[in-house]
Design an enzyme around this catalytic site. Structure first.
Site, PDB file in Angstrom:
ATOM      1  N   HIS A 288       0.822  -1.210   0.000  1.00  0.00           N
ATOM      2  CA  HIS A 288       0.000   0.000   0.000  1.00  0.00           C
ATOM      3  C   HIS A 288       0.861   1.267   0.000  1.00  0.00           C
ATOM      4  O   HIS A 288       0.639   2.190  -0.774  1.00  0.00           O
ATOM      5  CB  HIS A 288      -0.926  -0.002   1.215  1.00  0.00           C
ATOM      6  CG  HIS A 288      -1.744   1.245   1.326  1.00  0.00           C
ATOM      7  ND1 HIS A 288      -2.974   1.372   0.723  1.00  0.00           N
ATOM      8  CD2 HIS A 288      -1.481   2.434   1.903  1.00  0.00           C
ATOM      9  CE1 HIS A 288      -3.428   2.588   0.938  1.00  0.00           C
ATOM     10  NE2 HIS A 288      -2.551   3.251   1.668  1.00  0.00           N
ATOM     11  N   LYS A 295       2.460   6.355  -7.157  1.00  0.00           N
ATOM     12  CA  LYS A 295       1.395   7.076  -7.881  1.00  0.00           C
ATOM     13  C   LYS A 295       1.647   8.581  -7.817  1.00  0.00           C
ATOM     14  O   LYS A 295       1.499   9.279  -8.820  1.00  0.00           O
ATOM     15  CB  LYS A 295       0.018   6.759  -7.268  1.00  0.00           C
ATOM     16  CG  LYS A 295      -0.583   5.464  -7.771  1.00  0.00           C
ATOM     17  CD  LYS A 295      -2.046   5.347  -7.378  1.00  0.00           C
ATOM     18  CE  LYS A 295      -2.248   5.569  -5.902  1.00  0.00           C
ATOM     19  NZ  LYS A 295      -3.608   5.651  -5.455  1.00  0.00           N
ATOM     20  N   ASN A 296       2.057   9.063  -6.641  1.00  0.00           N
ATOM     21  CA  ASN A 296       2.334  10.496  -6.504  1.00  0.00           C
ATOM     22  C   ASN A 296       3.470  10.927  -7.423  1.00  0.00           C
ATOM     23  O   ASN A 296       3.390  11.957  -8.082  1.00  0.00           O
ATOM     24  CB  ASN A 296       2.698  10.842  -5.059  1.00  0.00           C
ATOM     25  CG  ASN A 296       1.468  10.845  -4.150  1.00  0.00           C
ATOM     26  OD1 ASN A 296       0.340  10.744  -4.623  1.00  0.00           O
ATOM     27  ND2 ASN A 296       1.697  10.961  -2.861  1.00  0.00           N
TER      28      ASN A 296
HETATM   29  P1  ADP Z   1      -3.538  12.734  -3.587  1.00  0.00           P
HETATM   30  O1  ADP Z   1      -2.494  11.969  -4.331  1.00  0.00           O
HETATM   31  O2  ADP Z   1      -4.859  12.074  -3.593  1.00  0.00           O
HETATM   32  O3  ADP Z   1      -3.611  14.174  -4.010  1.00  0.00           O
HETATM   33  P2  ADP Z   1      -1.668  12.484  -1.423  1.00  0.00           P
HETATM   34  O4  ADP Z   1      -1.833  12.526   0.046  1.00  0.00           O
HETATM   35  O5  ADP Z   1      -1.067  11.254  -2.003  1.00  0.00           O
HETATM   36  O6  ADP Z   1      -3.099  12.750  -2.056  1.00  0.00           O
HETATM   37  O7  ADP Z   1      -0.798  13.735  -1.880  1.00  0.00           O
HETATM   38  C1  ADP Z   1      -1.195  15.030  -1.514  1.00  0.00           C
HETATM   39  C2  ADP Z   1      -0.594  16.077  -2.422  1.00  0.00           C
HETATM   40  O8  ADP Z   1       0.811  16.161  -2.201  1.00  0.00           O
HETATM   41  C3  ADP Z   1      -0.739  15.814  -3.894  1.00  0.00           C
HETATM   42  O9  ADP Z   1      -1.991  16.228  -4.394  1.00  0.00           O
HETATM   43  C4  ADP Z   1       0.411  16.636  -4.464  1.00  0.00           C
HETATM   44  O10 ADP Z   1       0.029  17.991  -4.577  1.00  0.00           O
HETATM   45  C5  ADP Z   1       1.471  16.575  -3.389  1.00  0.00           C
HETATM   46  N1  ADP Z   1       2.506  15.556  -3.707  1.00  0.00           N
HETATM   47  C6  ADP Z   1       2.627  14.331  -3.188  1.00  0.00           C
HETATM   48  N2  ADP Z   1       3.677  13.662  -3.692  1.00  0.00           N
HETATM   49  C7  ADP Z   1       4.267  14.501  -4.578  1.00  0.00           C
HETATM   50  C8  ADP Z   1       5.415  14.414  -5.442  1.00  0.00           C
HETATM   51  N3  ADP Z   1       6.158  13.289  -5.503  1.00  0.00           N
HETATM   52  N4  ADP Z   1       5.720  15.490  -6.192  1.00  0.00           N
HETATM   53  C9  ADP Z   1       4.976  16.606  -6.147  1.00  0.00           C
HETATM   54  N5  ADP Z   1       3.883  16.754  -5.355  1.00  0.00           N
HETATM   55  C10 ADP Z   1       3.524  15.719  -4.573  1.00  0.00           C
HETATM   56 MG    MG Z   2      -1.556  10.266  -3.793  1.00  0.00          MG
END
Ligand code: ADP
Ligand code: MG
Length: 421
Positions: A288, A295-296
């Protein structure tokens, strides 16, 4: 529909006075290695006492929330589920050594050469709740009965107990989405777009507790029902292979990414792993966390370079390091990063820069599986999973270049469950 009544609430307040008892990963493995009917009986005793205490803490906390949050219809719904599960569990007859059970123990002892002829003292402290059963697991009384294959009263009790706690787990499947709904109601009510620090801390505690409760129930039910696989103790794998899990998560995340952005629009992920690293962990938790981080990163890269880049995207690097204390997984992307001031914000629940997703309780049912992005739960929940077994998750970003996520996993696996309240 079930509703919390004052009489029940009095009982809940009583149970909430008792501290929760944490169980470490190592304890769970040691306990469940060769489960016998007596093991299940002992575990039922522990859970019969521990689960109502944990549920009671949550009901009380939900009830004591500031009215602007606690009065939201979805929060009340969640509170009633916790109260209902509490009631069901305390109404369940406690696993006691009845005279019938004693007799069957005695018979089994007579029929077995290796067991003592005399019946040991089977008295079990009845004053409850004491929260002291788990640490004494492997107690000599029960060790004496390790060889008992079939004692009908134990088996039937174990069976109905497992069914009861599985029923509780099922009831709580939609808790994450319903709580999220409640937070949305709160935001609308308060006419604000962000949640404040108190609410954030409350949610961390609440979801952490949920992970713990589900782990205890899931472990008990997996030990009982199987599938019984090599190197598995319930849902824990004593030889979790990081490389395999990471490979799986990479494939899944890239699949979701292509599904979302279109064919060939998933950057490559390069893995660097020194040999086969195996350690004790819950594979589903690990999967998970890595999946959410990937995915991020995939999203950040695709959105930075736009759709025409296709297979020239800068690859994402997944590096695995194997230390004495920690195993660390670093996921580095060149997705443009975040401003330093934006880092604390990404840990807030429901914070997302993606198009907000519809909350579909049916879709998100059992676990925290989110779509590509847009739920704003990926990072905060992954951090809780990491911390649950003594690890952590950190994000370091170079604005204008990219982000490094560090997922630390504790190798010693003997840290206690974090039970804040
Ligand atoms: P979600 O993916 O549903 O938006 P997350 O908690 O996974 O929720 O991430 C929150 C926010 O953090 C994302 O919407 C993005 O703006 C930022 N973020 C997370 N990981 C990255 C990354 N690797 N690079 C840039 N921004 C990121
Ligand atoms: Mg995410």
């Amino acid at each position: 529909m079930f509703k919390l009544n004052p009489q029940l609430y009095e009982k809940i307040k009583h149970f909430a006075k008792f501290p929760q008892t944490g169980v470490s990963l190592r304890q769970m493995v040691m306990f469940g290695q060769k489960p016998s009917p007596a093991t299940f009986f002992k575990a039922s005793q522990f859970l019969h006492e521990e689960l109502p205490i944990r549920l009671a803490h949550r009901v009380k906390e939900l009830d004591e929330l500031p009215r602007s949050l606690g009065d939201m219809p979805s929060i009340i719904k969640v509170k009633n589920w916790y109260a209902q599960s509490f009631q069901e569990l305390i109404e369940l007859p406690p696993p006691e050594i009845t005279s019938e059970l004693k007799a069957s123990f005695r018979d089994a002892a007579k029929n077995s050469q290796s067991l003592p002829q005399s019946t040991p003292n089977l008295a079990i402290p009845q004053s409850k709740p004491t929260g002291k059963y788990y640490p004494t697991i492997g107690h000599r009384y029960y060790n004496n009965f390790e060889n008992i294959k079939c004692t009908p009263p134990i088996l039937s009790y174990t069976d109905s107990f497992v069914k009861a706690i599985e029923n509780v787990k099922r009831r709580h499947d939609p808790v994450v989405t319903t709580m999220a709904q409640g937070i949305m109601e709160y935001k609308q009510h308060r006419k604000t777009s962000m949640i404040d620090a108190d609410v954030q801390q409350f949610l961390d505690r609440f979801y952490m507790s949920r992970i713990g409760i589900r782990m205890l129930i899931g472990q008990h039910s997996a030990l009982y029902r199987g599938p019984f696989m090599r190197n598995y103790v319930g849902v824990i794998c004593t030889r979790t292979n990081i490389k395999d899990i990471a490979q799986d998560a990479i494939a899944n995340a890239r699949f979701i990414c292509e599904d979302h952005y279109g064919l060939f629009r998933a950057p490559e992920v390069k893995m660097f792993c020194p040999g086969d690293i195996e350690f004790m962990y819950v594979p589903s938790h690990l999967n998970h966390m890595v999946f959410e981080l990937l995915k991020n990163s995939l999203r950040a890269v695709v959105e930075r370079f736009g759709p025409d880049y296709e297979d020239e995207y800068p690859p994402i690097k997944l590096v695995i390091a194997h230390g004495k204390e920690d195993i660390t997984i670093k996921i580095s992307d060149e997705g443009g990063g975040l401003p330093r001031s934006g880092i604390p914000v990404v840990w807030t629940y429901m914070y997302t820069t993606a198009q907000a997703q519809e909350l579909e309780p049916e879709f998100n049912k059992s676990e925290f599986k989110a779509p590509m992005a847009g739920f704003g739960y990926g990072l905060p929940i992954s951090r809780l999973y990491a911390r649950y077994f003594g690890g952590d998750l950190k994000l370091i970003s170079m604005e204008g270049y990219g982000t490094d996520a560090y997922l630390h996993l504790n190798r010693l696996s003997n840290s206690d469950e974090p039970l804040i309240m």
